[in-house]
Design an enzyme around this catalytic site. Structure first.
Site, mmCIF file in Angstrom:
data_model
loop_
_atom_site.group_PDB
_atom_site.id
_atom_site.type_symbol
_atom_site.label_atom_id
_atom_site.label_comp_id
_atom_site.label_asym_id
_atom_site.label_seq_id
_atom_site.Cartn_x
_atom_site.Cartn_y
_atom_site.Cartn_z
ATOM 1 N N GLY A 249 -1.739 -7.859 -4.298
ATOM 2 C CA GLY A 249 -0.417 -8.311 -4.749
ATOM 3 C C GLY A 249 0.692 -7.426 -4.211
ATOM 4 O O GLY A 249 0.478 -6.301 -3.776
ATOM 5 N N ARG B 143 8.069 -6.234 -8.640
ATOM 6 C CA ARG B 143 8.939 -5.582 -9.634
ATOM 7 C C ARG B 143 9.068 -4.071 -9.450
ATOM 8 O O ARG B 143 9.906 -3.432 -10.064
ATOM 9 C CB ARG B 143 8.426 -5.901 -11.054
ATOM 10 C CG ARG B 143 8.752 -7.311 -11.480
ATOM 11 C CD ARG B 143 7.984 -7.722 -12.710
ATOM 12 N NE ARG B 143 6.570 -7.986 -12.392
ATOM 13 C CZ ARG B 143 5.629 -8.215 -13.307
ATOM 14 N NH1 ARG B 143 5.940 -8.185 -14.595
ATOM 15 N NH2 ARG B 143 4.398 -8.453 -12.934
ATOM 16 N N GLN C 226 -7.052 -10.201 2.097
ATOM 17 C CA GLN C 226 -6.688 -11.508 1.541
ATOM 18 C C GLN C 226 -5.296 -11.848 2.080
ATOM 19 O O GLN C 226 -4.300 -11.285 1.642
ATOM 20 C CB GLN C 226 -6.673 -11.440 0.001
ATOM 21 C CG GLN C 226 -6.459 -12.794 -0.652
ATOM 22 C CD GLN C 226 -6.105 -12.679 -2.134
ATOM 23 O OE1 GLN C 226 -5.704 -11.619 -2.603
ATOM 24 N NE2 GLN C 226 -6.244 -13.774 -2.853
ATOM 25 N N GLU D 292 -4.443 -18.459 -19.899
ATOM 26 C CA GLU D 292 -3.247 -17.726 -19.471
ATOM 27 C C GLU D 292 -2.045 -18.108 -20.332
ATOM 28 O O GLU D 292 -1.948 -19.238 -20.820
ATOM 29 C CB GLU D 292 -2.945 -18.044 -17.999
ATOM 30 C CG GLU D 292 -3.989 -17.526 -17.034
ATOM 31 C CD GLU D 292 -4.211 -16.028 -17.182
ATOM 32 O OE1 GLU D 292 -3.281 -15.256 -16.946
ATOM 33 O OE2 GLU D 292 -5.337 -15.647 -17.561
ATOM 34 N N TYR E 225 13.891 38.270 4.621
ATOM 35 C CA TYR E 225 13.207 37.155 5.263
ATOM 36 C C TYR E 225 12.064 37.706 6.087
ATOM 37 O O TYR E 225 12.270 38.498 7.011
ATOM 38 C CB TYR E 225 14.148 36.343 6.160
ATOM 39 C CG TYR E 225 13.378 35.291 6.938
ATOM 40 C CD1 TYR E 225 12.625 34.329 6.263
ATOM 41 C CD2 TYR E 225 13.358 35.292 8.329
ATOM 42 C CE1 TYR E 225 11.884 33.398 6.964
ATOM 43 C CE2 TYR E 225 12.615 34.355 9.039
ATOM 44 C CZ TYR E 225 11.880 33.411 8.350
ATOM 45 O OH TYR E 225 11.135 32.488 9.031
ATOM 46 N N ASN F 201 6.620 49.303 2.696
ATOM 47 C CA ASN F 201 7.835 49.076 1.913
ATOM 48 C C ASN F 201 8.874 48.395 2.790
ATOM 49 O O ASN F 201 9.251 48.921 3.837
ATOM 50 C CB ASN F 201 8.384 50.396 1.366
ATOM 51 C CG ASN F 201 9.484 50.124 0.356
ATOM 52 O OD1 ASN F 201 9.218 49.901 -0.818
ATOM 53 N ND2 ASN F 201 10.718 50.101 0.827
ATOM 54 N N ASN G 27 12.731 36.202 14.008
ATOM 55 C CA ASN G 27 11.546 35.618 14.651
ATOM 56 C C ASN G 27 11.869 34.540 15.676
ATOM 57 O O ASN G 27 10.980 34.012 16.312
ATOM 58 C CB ASN G 27 10.616 35.029 13.582
ATOM 59 C CG ASN G 27 11.285 33.926 12.774
ATOM 60 O OD1 ASN G 27 12.501 33.937 12.603
ATOM 61 N ND2 ASN G 27 10.505 32.991 12.286
ATOM 62 N N TYR G 28 13.125 34.203 15.828
ATOM 63 C CA TYR G 28 13.473 32.997 16.597
ATOM 64 C C TYR G 28 14.629 33.290 17.524
ATOM 65 O O TYR G 28 15.660 33.819 17.098
ATOM 66 C CB TYR G 28 13.847 31.906 15.588
ATOM 67 C CG TYR G 28 14.117 30.541 16.171
ATOM 68 C CD1 TYR G 28 13.226 29.956 17.053
ATOM 69 C CD2 TYR G 28 15.258 29.831 15.803
ATOM 70 C CE1 TYR G 28 13.471 28.687 17.556
ATOM 71 C CE2 TYR G 28 15.510 28.565 16.299
ATOM 72 C CZ TYR G 28 14.612 27.994 17.183
ATOM 73 O OH TYR G 28 14.848 26.744 17.676
HETATM 74 C C1 UD1 Z 1 -4.289 -11.392 -14.941
HETATM 75 C C2 UD1 Z 1 -5.236 -12.261 -15.740
HETATM 76 C C3 UD1 Z 1 -4.826 -12.212 -17.204
HETATM 77 C C4 UD1 Z 1 -4.839 -10.803 -17.693
HETATM 78 C C5 UD1 Z 1 -3.967 -9.922 -16.814
HETATM 79 C C6 UD1 Z 1 -4.155 -8.483 -17.196
HETATM 80 C C7 UD1 Z 1 -5.829 -14.069 -14.217
HETATM 81 C C8 UD1 Z 1 -5.663 -15.492 -13.882
HETATM 82 N N1 UD1 Z 1 -5.141 -13.627 -15.242
HETATM 83 O O1 UD1 Z 1 -3.021 -11.980 -15.041
HETATM 84 O O2 UD1 Z 1 -5.713 -13.000 -17.976
HETATM 85 O O3 UD1 Z 1 -4.416 -10.728 -19.039
HETATM 86 O O4 UD1 Z 1 -4.337 -10.058 -15.440
HETATM 87 O O5 UD1 Z 1 -3.225 -7.681 -16.520
HETATM 88 O O6 UD1 Z 1 -6.616 -13.382 -13.587
HETATM 89 N N2 UD1 Z 1 -4.235 -10.153 -7.014
HETATM 90 C C9 UD1 Z 1 -4.796 -10.228 -5.767
HETATM 91 N N3 UD1 Z 1 -4.769 -11.407 -5.100
HETATM 92 C C10 UD1 Z 1 -4.231 -12.532 -5.655
HETATM 93 C C11 UD1 Z 1 -3.674 -12.444 -6.923
HETATM 94 C C12 UD1 Z 1 -3.702 -11.241 -7.586
HETATM 95 O O7 UD1 Z 1 -5.301 -9.235 -5.239
HETATM 96 O O8 UD1 Z 1 -4.267 -13.559 -4.982
HETATM 97 C C13 UD1 Z 1 -4.264 -8.873 -7.717
HETATM 98 C C14 UD1 Z 1 -2.871 -8.335 -7.971
HETATM 99 O O9 UD1 Z 1 -2.451 -7.464 -6.945
HETATM 100 C C15 UD1 Z 1 -3.052 -7.601 -9.279
HETATM 101 C C16 UD1 Z 1 -4.206 -8.311 -9.967
HETATM 102 O O10 UD1 Z 1 -4.841 -9.070 -8.975
HETATM 103 O O11 UD1 Z 1 -3.455 -6.264 -9.059
HETATM 104 C C17 UD1 Z 1 -3.747 -9.211 -11.106
HETATM 105 O O12 UD1 Z 1 -2.941 -10.235 -10.611
HETATM 106 P P1 UD1 Z 1 -1.704 -10.800 -11.403
HETATM 107 O O13 UD1 Z 1 -1.133 -11.901 -10.639
HETATM 108 O O14 UD1 Z 1 -0.814 -9.697 -11.798
HETATM 109 O O15 UD1 Z 1 -2.428 -11.390 -12.693
HETATM 110 P P2 UD1 Z 1 -1.749 -11.586 -14.117
HETATM 111 O O16 UD1 Z 1 -0.870 -12.754 -14.064
HETATM 112 O O17 UD1 Z 1 -1.205 -10.333 -14.595
HETATM 113 CA CA CA Z 2 -0.272 -8.497 -13.698
#
Ligand code: UD1
Ligand code: CA
Length: 463
Positions: A11, A15, A73, A154, A365, A376, A385-386
């Site tokens: 991700g 934020r 990914q 979710e 220095y 001492n 030095n430079y």
């Molecule tokens: C996810 C969980 C939620 C849980 C929460 C806890 C799912 C659908 N939901 O939600 O139930 O309460 O975490 O924090 O899993 N990431 C990837 N590739 C992607 C998407 C995400 O690597 O395609 C990684 C992000 O970088 C992150 C983590 O997965 O580190 C979680 O992804 P995020 O989208 O933040 O999930 P949440 O909506 O927080």
């Molecule tokens: Ca998250």
């Protein structure tokens, strides 16, 4: 039992408002992902797979020494999609621990208990959960009347009844490897966000009559995810308290632990006292019985025992036993200061060794130098030095004496017991036991001061 860890870190971390990928932001001197990997280490995972996407280059570069398998990914289509991307790397048997790279407070102990629970219960999938006063934003843990885990819903897909559930999904799971591989293909993106949810694997497992379970974490702090810099500071505060408590319980005193900042890797001996504003970073090692005074910063340095550092900065350097440094000294990289040495106020040392028992008590220095034992160095001595192009070294042998306000113009060599008169500028070697006076002779003009004073007084009377 064979354990594989899979860490989602693709991700963007929007934020954080940062050029740096989220998982590389540091908490107490270590990347968040590094903390997660440390916790995983405790589990004895044989294989560690990290899913990278945003900032993949930086993440793989910075983590290259940790024995990881990276899976790229390209498009982030959801947590389920992330795991599908790594399908080829997944093992045929054992357990697969899935977690996120942005939960730096998770401990190895908790992961171990969680994995043990999963194995003991013979589950196909187990979820690490937490009961929160305010569960907003998290996936909710849905159980049947007998307390069996049925599914995770979710926030965005939840109705009011489900929103009232306050047991949440931490985002950490244990899977039976075979079941995970079997069920991954059954995940769809038919939901409010159009994403492939990893959480769907719970319901999928239930539908295959596989056993699922929820394991509540003891301390909610541990599952805290970091999404912005406010949460990062909160996590840092918690981590700092853990680190400081550990040191205090091992015999280190802190006048005010709230104001002491120690990186995860630092080692500190017993009976050492840390004053407020102390910052100890990198792989610093501090011996027993030291006093580290207020606002001192020690970075990647080794300090002996019973040494006192006052309001000073020490970087990539070594200091011996029973030495005193500061206040306001600056030991720059490559300083190697011996034992029973005094480095006093406003003394700067760089890429120089200073032997046992030597003193540079004020305003000097000392750069690019080899200084022997019991030397001492007077007030205001400068190791020149430079020359504007090149740097040169100076050698000062044992028991030499460098008078105040002298310049040693490198390359120059002061031999054993050599004496440099105060105010000298030395450009040639000082032979063993010799005195060199390298300054213009004093000129005496009798009555000059008296005449000047008279002139002054007359001028005033005129006005
Ligand atoms: C996810 C969980 C939620 C849980 C929460 C806890 C799912 C659908 N939901 O939600 O139930 O309460 O975490 O924090 O899993 N990431 C990837 N590739 C992607 C998407 C995400 O690597 O395609 C990684 C992000 O970088 C992150 C983590 O997965 O580190 C979680 O992804 P995020 O989208 O933040 O999930 P949440 O909506 O927080
Ligand atoms: Ca998250």
């Amino acid at each position: 039992m064979k354990a594989t860890a899979l860490i989602l870190a693709a991700g963007q971390g929007t934020r954080m408002k940062s050029e740096t990928p989220k998982v590389l932001h540091k908490i107490c001197g270590k990347e968040m992902l590094g903390h997660v990997l440390d916790a995983v280490e405790n589990l004895g995972a044989e294989q560690k797979i990290v899913i990278v996407g945003h900032g993949a280059g930086l993440v793989t570069e910075q983590m290259k020494d940790r024995g990881l398998t990276f899976v790229h990914q390209k498009e982030q289509l959801g947590t389920g999609h992330a795991v599908i991307t790594a399908q080829k790397e997944l093992p045929e048997e054992g357990i697969v621990l899935v977690m996120c790279g942005d939960t730096p407070l998770i401990t190895g102990e908790t992961l171990k208990e969680f994995a043990e629970y999963h194995i003991k219960e013979n589950n196909s999938v187990s979820v690490l959960t937490a009961v929160l006063e305010n569960p907003f934003g998290y996936g909710r843990i849905v159980k049947d009347s007998q307390g069996r885990l049925l599914k995770i819903v979710e926030e965005k897909d939840a109705d009011d009844e489900i929103k009232r559930i306050n047991e949440i999904n931490s985002g950490m799971y244990c899977f039976d490897a075979a079941s995970l591989k079997r069920n991954l293909g059954r995940i769809s993106n038919n939901n409010a966000q159009g994403e492939y949810y990893l959480t769907d694997l719970i319901e999928i497992a239930v539908m295959q009559n596989e056993k699922t379970g929820a394991f509540p974490v003891k301390d909610n702090e541990e599952i805290m995810g970091v999404n912005n810099r406010v949460q990062m500071a909160d996590a840092e505060g918690i981590m700092r308290r853990r680190i400081n408590n550990k040191h205090m319980l091992e015999g280190v005193s802190m006048i005010n632990p709230e104001a002491v900042y120690i990186d995860t890797e630092a080692v500190i001996g017993r009976d050492t006292v840390l004053y407020p504003g102390v910052i100890i970073t990198g792989r610093s090692v501090i011996g027993e019985g030291c006093i580290i005074g207020q606002n001192s910063r020690i970075e990647n340095s080794v300090i002996g025992r019973e040494t006192e550092i006052q309001s000073s900065t020490i970087i990539d350097s070594k200091v011996g036993d029973k030495t005193s440094v500061g206040p306001y000294a600056y030991l720059r990289p490559g300083s190697n200061v011996g034992s029973k040495v005094k480095i006093g106020d406003f003394v700067e040392v760089k890429n120089a060794s200073i032997g046992d028992g030597s003193k540079a008590s004020h305003l000097s220095y000392i750069g690019d130098a080899d200084v022997g034992r019991d030397v001492n160095i007077g007030c205001g001595v400068v190791f020149v030095n430079y020359d504007g192009v090149n740097k040169f070294r100076t050698t000062v042998e044992d028991e030499a004496f460098i008078g105040s306000n002298s310049n040693l113009v490198a390359p120059v060599h002061v031999e054993k017991n050599g004496y440099v008169a105060a105010g000298s500028t030395i450009t040639r070697n000082v032979p063993m036991g010799a005195l060199v006076v390298g300054r213009p002779k004093d000129r005496v003009i009798p009555g000059w001061g008296e005449r000047k004073m008279k002139e002054k007084k007359e001028k005033k009377n005129v006005k």
